[in-house]
Design an enzyme around this catalytic site. Sequence first.
Site, PDB file in Angstrom:
ATOM      1  CG  HIS A   1      -1.117  -0.561   6.479  1.00 13.72           C
ATOM      2  ND1 HIS A   1      -0.084  -0.150   5.677  1.00 13.72           N
ATOM      3  CD2 HIS A   1      -2.250  -0.218   5.843  1.00 13.72           C
ATOM      4  CE1 HIS A   1      -0.577   0.435   4.605  1.00 13.72           C
ATOM      5  NE2 HIS A   1      -1.895   0.406   4.677  1.00 13.72           N
TER       6      HIS A   1
ATOM      7  CB  SER B   1      -0.378   4.024   3.994  1.00 16.15           C
ATOM      8  OG  SER B   1      -1.597   4.554   3.543  1.00 16.15           O
TER       9      SER B   1
ATOM     10  CB  CYS C   1      -0.894  -0.003   1.242  1.00 12.50           C
ATOM     11  SG  CYS C   1      -1.959   1.447   1.414  1.00 12.50           S
TER      12      CYS C   1
ATOM     13  CB  CYS D   1      -5.359  -1.485   3.705  1.00  8.03           C
ATOM     14  SG  CYS D   1      -5.208   0.325   3.589  1.00  8.03           S
TER      15      CYS D   1
ATOM     16  CG  HIS E   1       2.430   8.351   1.902  1.00 10.11           C
ATOM     17  ND1 HIS E   1       2.768   9.107   0.811  1.00 10.11           N
ATOM     18  CD2 HIS E   1       1.087   8.136   1.805  1.00 10.11           C
ATOM     19  CE1 HIS E   1       1.680   9.340   0.089  1.00 10.11           C
ATOM     20  NE2 HIS E   1       0.651   8.756   0.656  1.00 10.11           N
TER      21      HIS E   1
HETATM   22  P1  PAD Z   1      -1.225   4.119  -5.496  1.00 10.53           P
HETATM   23  O1  PAD Z   1       0.177   4.573  -5.665  1.00 10.53           O
HETATM   24  O2  PAD Z   1      -1.584   2.718  -5.843  1.00 10.53           O
HETATM   25  O3  PAD Z   1      -2.224   5.075  -6.295  1.00 10.53           O
HETATM   26  C1  PAD Z   1      -2.045   6.465  -6.472  1.00 10.53           C
HETATM   27  C2  PAD Z   1      -2.518   6.809  -7.883  1.00 10.53           C
HETATM   28  O4  PAD Z   1      -2.521   8.212  -8.043  1.00 10.53           O
HETATM   29  C3  PAD Z   1      -1.611   6.231  -8.976  1.00 10.53           C
HETATM   30  O5  PAD Z   1      -2.388   5.505  -9.901  1.00 10.53           O
HETATM   31  C4  PAD Z   1      -0.967   7.469  -9.598  1.00 10.53           C
HETATM   32  O6  PAD Z   1      -0.690   7.306 -10.981  1.00 10.53           O
HETATM   33  C5  PAD Z   1      -2.049   8.506  -9.352  1.00 10.53           C
HETATM   34  N1  PAD Z   1      -1.577   9.911  -9.358  1.00 10.53           N
HETATM   35  C6  PAD Z   1      -0.455  10.426  -8.812  1.00 10.53           C
HETATM   36  N2  PAD Z   1      -0.394  11.762  -8.985  1.00 10.53           N
HETATM   37  C7  PAD Z   1      -1.514  12.105  -9.674  1.00 10.53           C
HETATM   38  C8  PAD Z   1      -2.042  13.339 -10.157  1.00 10.53           C
HETATM   39  N3  PAD Z   1      -1.406  14.503  -9.967  1.00 10.53           N
HETATM   40  N4  PAD Z   1      -3.237  13.324 -10.824  1.00 10.53           N
HETATM   41  C9  PAD Z   1      -3.906  12.162 -11.021  1.00 10.53           C
HETATM   42  N5  PAD Z   1      -3.448  10.958 -10.583  1.00 10.53           N
HETATM   43  C10 PAD Z   1      -2.271  10.933  -9.912  1.00 10.53           C
HETATM   44  O7  PAD Z   1      -1.598   4.396  -3.955  1.00 10.53           O
HETATM   45  P2  PAD Z   1      -2.744   3.721  -3.043  1.00 10.53           P
HETATM   46  O8  PAD Z   1      -3.962   3.539  -3.848  1.00 10.53           O
HETATM   47  O9  PAD Z   1      -2.146   2.585  -2.284  1.00 10.53           O
HETATM   48  O10 PAD Z   1      -2.971   4.891  -1.964  1.00 10.53           O
HETATM   49  C11 PAD Z   1      -3.543   6.138  -2.381  1.00 10.53           C
HETATM   50  C12 PAD Z   1      -3.566   7.111  -1.217  1.00 10.53           C
HETATM   51  O11 PAD Z   1      -4.483   6.667  -0.230  1.00 10.53           O
HETATM   52  C13 PAD Z   1      -2.223   7.247  -0.498  1.00 10.53           C
HETATM   53  O12 PAD Z   1      -2.039   8.584  -0.103  1.00 10.53           O
HETATM   54  C14 PAD Z   1      -2.416   6.357   0.697  1.00 10.53           C
HETATM   55  O13 PAD Z   1      -1.519   6.654   1.740  1.00 10.53           O
HETATM   56  C15 PAD Z   1      -3.848   6.686   1.038  1.00 10.53           C
HETATM   57  C16 PAD Z   1      -4.540   5.727   1.946  1.00 10.53           C
HETATM   58  N6  PAD Z   1      -5.424   6.249   2.833  1.00 10.53           N
HETATM   59  C17 PAD Z   1      -6.106   5.445   3.675  1.00 10.53           C
HETATM   60  C18 PAD Z   1      -7.097   6.074   4.583  1.00 10.53           C
HETATM   61  O14 PAD Z   1      -7.531   5.449   5.544  1.00 10.53           O
HETATM   62  N7  PAD Z   1      -7.494   7.296   4.304  1.00 10.53           N
HETATM   63  C19 PAD Z   1      -5.905   4.072   3.674  1.00 10.53           C
HETATM   64  C20 PAD Z   1      -5.016   3.548   2.741  1.00 10.53           C
HETATM   65  C21 PAD Z   1      -4.324   4.367   1.881  1.00 10.53           C
HETATM   66 ZN    ZN Z   2      -3.155   0.962   3.249  1.00  4.00          ZN
END
Ligand code: PAD
Ligand code: ZN
Length: 367
Positions: free
Chosen positions: A61, A42, A40, A168, A45
């Site tokens: 996680h 996160s 993931c 997640c 990050h």
């Molecule tokens: P990921 O890297 O699989 O997806 C991110 C996507 O965003 C990719 O497809 C990128 O190409 C795209 N992207 C990047 N920059 C841009 C832009 N400027 N415009 C359009 N698209 C863009 O990540 P993920 O899906 O594993 O996680 C996404 C976010 O969600 C990340 O910040 C993560 O930390 C967060 C998250 N939050 C929670 C929560 O509880 N809120 C839980 C899990 C993950």
């Molecule tokens: Zn996650």
Amino acid sequence: MKSTAAVLFEAGRKLELHDVDVAAPKAGEVLVRMAAGGVCHSDLHVMTGHLTAPLPAILGHEGAGVVAEVGAGVTSVRAGDHVIPLWRVSCGECEHCTGGRPALCAAGLEVRRTGRLLDGTSRFTLGGKEIKHFNGVSTFSAYSVIPERSVLKIPDDLPLDRAALLGCAVITGVGAVFNCAKVRPGSSVLVIGTGGVGLNVVQGAALAGAERIIAVDLLDRKLDFARQFGATHTVNASSGDPVAAVRDLTGGRGVDYAFEVIGLPKTMRQAYDCLAKRGMAVVVGVSPFTAEVSVPVMSLVFEERVLTGSIYGSARPRHDIPMLIDLYRAKKLKLDELLTRSYPFEEINEAYAALERGEVARSVVTF
Ligand code: PAD
Ligand code: ZN
């Protein structure tokens, strides 16, 4: 006992595989033999320093595994049970836990902040030195000690690599749609960022009966995935202003719901700018703790727009994960399609490099 684990010593460094010492589970804790760990953003990050966490730590996680041993007083699981770790521990009794938002429980925040379990100590050491837990679950270890409150028993016949994704990516994305935004049938939905979590916002919106689902990403590969998961329209943001494109696609009106699933203030503002009157923007992506986003005040007042966020799918995992399993079994939830790659645990740094390059929908490492 010894366990192979991926340790992050400091931000900016790669994960290092070490044989760490894992202490036996104490009262109210469970030792889990991990089968799969989800890759993931996160964790990434934390690796890049975009988000802070106590280090050195064993990250991870998202995951699934089998209970190897239980500590005193554990009643909800026993050795041999298949489980999913829940990355936000909750006390079960505070206003947030009883009010249906266990991810807001102070206990979870404390475990995340300290990198230690509920009694304030760690079960991991390396050469006698303490190694921190991550969100109380540390799924990037062949064996991990996890609070009983943070493991959920799942049926034995569910493949563990797919089950891992529920912990997640799936619950966060689908949950943001069902529990936070409460997307209505026939509505229009925008999803900015269609990685592992964003694709689950897309499929959640499709399950909720949205009429129009617009996916925005920088990579055509991700937009292809988004169509497969239910997007009706796609916009590649690298070839122009996505806000103008979304306004065009909605006849100037804007969308009822916009989800930001990247973690950038710029794209959060884009999500907000795409809203129709009374529209709701939901931030799912996470940013550094100091990041800010601003919006024009009068759009809040004259247009009654809403800007909010969602942690862990605003979910009640013990209720929602069994529902997601039922949807998967009914062939309504795409899990097989989400798992585009599987790496041996030893190749975990390559798995994260592939995530950074945007090659996968979601991947796991397997033990
Ligand atoms: P990921 O890297 O699989 O997806 C991110 C996507 O965003 C990719 O497809 C990128 O190409 C795209 N992207 C990047 N920059 C841009 C832009 N400027 N415009 C359009 N698209 C863009 O990540 P993920 O899906 O594993 O996680 C996404 C976010 O969600 C990340 O910040 C993560 O930390 C967060 C998250 N939050 C929670 C929560 O509880 N809120 C839980 C899990 C993950
Ligand atoms: Zn996650």
